[in-house]
Design a protein around this motif. Structure first.
Motif: not given
Ligand code: SF4
Ligand code: SF4
Length: 213
Positions: A122-128
């Protein structure tokens, strides 16, 4: 949907695929830096401000509410690869249906039966994305309702993670890399996950599936 903190050190690796696709090793290395930074950010908040991360597995309100999820080209390639080659057979057709009919006001098309279908990649924005103190209420966007509870990533890790992806874009000169990151040029590459035409991915998945028959 954020990874509970205790799982942040368990990085997914795909040695055979990384040997086939050099960009995959770059992407997974970048995600490892992001997850390391998240762990540090959570520790800092939990120890410094005595508050707990509220995100848990199965909590999916943010995946239904958030309509502004940036994804970067290397992440898009990663999503295409994962959905096409690694997607669980049992839920594959459900995913294809969601991707085919997706409109920008729908929940994220990768949310299948309450879980992220592309979780490992999953993308960085979701991870963060995460919140402290209490889970989101139904329909809540904590950026607007309680910004102070929203996890703030540690910038150094985020920059380092984006820096690690630059060879994918053909940027290998060290000075050019720093310039690209410091001037936020990387963010000009982002597209909005909700607005992307995911039918293109369905076509690739269909082609892949028909070759297996
Ligand atoms: S990709 Fe979609 S389903 Fe997965 S974590 Fe992000 S918003 Fe949620
Ligand atoms: S608490 Fe909020 S941000 Fe965290 S996983 Fe649940 S819906 Fe997403």
């Amino acid at each position: 949907m954020k990874k509970p903190k205790e799982n942040l050190s368990k990085q997914l690796r795909f040695p055979d695929d990384e040997a086939r696709f050099p960009w995959l090793a770059i992407l997974l290395d970048s995600y490892a830096i992001i997850d390391e930074g998240l762990s540090a950010a959570i520790d800092k908040e939990e120890a410094g401000r005595n508050r707990k991360l509220a995100c848990e597995k199965g909590c999916d309100i943010c995946c239904r509410v958030n309509k502004d999820i940036p994804i970067y080209p290397i992440e898009l390639v990663g999503i295409y690869w994962f959905a096409t080659e690694k997607a669980e057979q049992a839920l594959r057709e459900t995913l294809k249906k969601q991707l085919s009919s997706h409109t920008e006001n729908d929940p994220c098309p990768f949310l299948v039966n309450g879980l992220c279908f592309i979780y490992g990649i999953r993308p960085i924005s979701c991870r963060q994305f995460g919140v402290f103190n209490k889970p989101c209420d139904e329909g809540e966007d904590p950026y607007h309702t309680r910004r102070d509870d929203v996890l703030t990533p540690i910038e150094d890790y985020t920059k380092k993670a984006f820096l690690a992806t630059l060879p994918f874009y053909g940027i290998i000169d060290e000075e050019a890399k720093i310039n690209f990151i410091e001037n936020n040029l990387i963010h000009a590459q982002a597209i909005n996950l909700q607005e992307y035409d995911w039918k293109k991915l369905v076509k690739i998945m269909d082609d892949f599936d028909s070759k297996k028959k």
